[in-house]
Design an enzyme around this catalytic site. Structure first.
Site, PDB file in Angstrom:
ATOM      1  CG  ASP A 346      -2.200   0.743   1.005  1.00 12.71           C
ATOM      2  OD1 ASP A 346      -2.558   0.949  -0.168  1.00 12.71           O
ATOM      3  OD2 ASP A 346      -2.849   1.127   1.989  1.00 12.71           O
ATOM      4  CG  ASP A 422      -8.136   0.793   3.234  1.00 14.15           C
ATOM      5  OD1 ASP A 422      -7.013   0.264   3.204  1.00 14.15           O
ATOM      6  OD2 ASP A 422      -8.428   1.796   2.553  1.00 14.15           O
TER       7      ASP A 422
END
Length: 531
Positions: A346, A422
């Protein structure tokens, strides 16, 4: 099934927040009025924050020129007026200096290209003293059609509170999804441990489960995700439709699984109907029709931003819940490896890739927003030059409209967004914690509760940093440390870390989860058997 999940997971780790400096152009002729989108630089142009305080100007049409030079116009010939010119040929600062020479009080630049925040060099910014803003050329043509040449304009930029209620709703939606996904996974594990036998015609709860148990497979999994993201960056125009089709199929299946589980929980009858030697369930048939219909409706109207976000969020919640129940992590070691690798993934694709891509683009943000939307690495969002054009976006985010962004909605509807990754990635750890509570027969669900609270706190911190920095944040940067450290601390305090690290008391042969050692050898009910 595995291939489909890999494609989806390869693009679900896409989340960003948009920030743009937008204003309103209020056009009137005394009896009629209409508002249009403007994009400006707040550090360069001082624009009133309310219409009542905005100064009215007569608008002069100079769209036949780019105004890089006076071109026969006399000095101060536009004294106290607003002027609109075409974009191109020379810098914004050059156009502004010429407009100032002519006495103009406001410079509007009509654009046939996507519009970003207008930027001038340091030297130019010191000399430019009039407000400068970009507007769509098609908006100017519309204003001409409505008002002819008798136009009076006012510029204002309504204040938008940093904390929008949409963020609170997003926070609640994310926590609900992760909590329910973890709870469902633990409930399915408890049913399996109790030896519950499904009734005739009912699928096993774990019939489609996939388990990640090998560090090498986890590493390969992440590498494939990186490759998929890079492919999306270079071939977005074609692959986006592949992802849309897969999402429709996967979300319809997930929604069916969720609704079927709810029906079973409330004791709703299947209403089996026999036809010769075969029987079918009316409940299953009805749920199948509903789920397919909703997925098809989303697929057809996916670009209708005004309302389709509701259906996308519904399908997204179902997808995330089913994913957290279906994909299981066998032990805490695998959780640490997977979450740590995805954290690096990420951060790398958000913060590092701008150093290697043309024009400093972040691969993660560019893919998340879509090339048509003009995502930039610094969090700025490019406003499309054609307001009627819809750009295909990846359906891998939860979206809730920003309730306070009334002015921005003239340019493009503003959303608070959170990527599925997420929710799913930390959710897999929450699900593991609940399954571990089941394995150790912990009625208080201490691991599940503490990890859920850690996720909630991490998400609050993510939003707080985003609001303070006014930039999109890679949420895993905060969620992974909060959830992993909290879970490890609970295990250490309870002196169960070794068992928590090892996970299940049996080693998994393959993705079918056939055990080498039965649960009885670890103190669970059951007869001890040798392999």
């Amino acid at each position: 099934m595995a291939a489909t999940l890999w494609v989806i997971v390869s693009v679900v780790l896409l989340s960003c927040q948009s920030l743009c400096q937008e204003a309103v152009l209020y056009v009137s002729n005394g009896s009629l009025y209409k508002e249009y989108c403007l994009v400006y630089n707040s550090s360069l142009s001082n624009i009133s924050d309310s219409l009542s305080d905005a100064v009215p100007y007569k608008l002069v049409n100079l769209t036949f020129t780019v105004l890089c030079h006076p071109e026969g116009l006399k000095k101060d010939s536009l004294q106290g007026m607003a002027v609109v010119v075409m974009r191109g040929t020379c810098a914004f600062s050059q156009k502004a200096l010429v407009a100032q020479y002519l006495g103009a009080a406001v410079l509007l630049i009509a654009s046939t290209e996507p519009m970003g925040i207008p930027v001038v060099n340091v030297t130019g910014s010191e000399k430019v003293i009039i407000p400068l803003a970009l507007m769509r050329y098609q908006d100017f043509l519309d204003a001409q059609k409505v008002f002819a040449d008798e136009m009076e304009v006012q510029l204002y930029a309504p204040l938008v509170p940093a904390l929008d209620y949409s963020i609170l709703l997003m926070l609640a939606l994310a926590i609900f999804t992760v909590t329910m996904g973890g709870f469902w996974s633990g409930a399915a594990e408890r049913a399996k441990q109790s030896g519950a036998v499904p009734s005739e015609g009912e699928d096993r709860a774990d019939s489609g489960d996939l388990s990640l148990y090998s560090p090498l497979k986890v590493l390969l999994f992440v590498v494939l995700m990186c490759g998929m993201l890079v492919l999306m960056y270079f071939f977005y125009k074609w692959l986006v439709y592949v992802v849309i089709v897969i999402f429709c199929l996967a979300s319809a299946t997930a929604l069916y699984s969720c609704l079927d589980a709810i029906m079973n929980a409330v004791g709703c009858s299947k209403l089996n109907i026999s036809c010769g030697e075969r029987s079918c369930s009316m409940r299953s048939l009805l749920l199948t029709c509903v789920c397919i219909t909703l997925a098809v409706v989303w697929g057809v109207y996916r670009n209708e931003d005004r309302w389709i976000w509701i259906l996308q969020d519904l399908l997204g919640v179902a997808f995330c819940l089913n994913f957290m129940k279906t994909i299981t992590l066998s032990n805490f070691k695998i959780c640490v490896i997977l979450l740590s690798l995805l954290l690096v993934y990420d951060v790398f694709f958000v913060f590092i890739t701008p150093f290697f891509t043309p024009n400093g683009e972040s691969i993660m943000v560019q893919v998340a927003l879509g090339p048509g939307a003009g995502g930039k690495a610094d969090g700025d969002v490019i406003i499309p030059a054609d307001s009627s054009t819809s750009y295909e976006k990846l359906p891998v985010v939860m979206r809730i409209p920003r309730f306070s962004a009334w002015a921005q909605n003239l340019c493009a509807m503003q959303f608070s967004i959170l990527g599925y990754g997420d929710l799913i990635i930390p959710g897999l750890l929450v699900a593991y914690c609940h399954r571990f509570d089941v394995w150790i027969n912990n009625p208080k669900r201490i691991y599940f509760t503490s990890c859920t609270i850690a996720y909630s706190v991490g998400l609050v911190v993510t939003f707080a940093v985003m609001l303070l920095s006014k930039m999109g944040q890679p949420a895993l940067l905060y969620l992974v440390p909060f959830t992993l450290i909290t879970s490890a601390m609970v295990a250490c305090l309870r002196k169960e870390f070794k068992q928590f690290w090892a996970g299940t008391t049996y080693q998994v042969l393959d993705s079918s989860r056939d055990p080498l050692l039965p649960d009885g050898e670890a103190g669970y009910p059951g007869e001890v058997m040798k392999c």
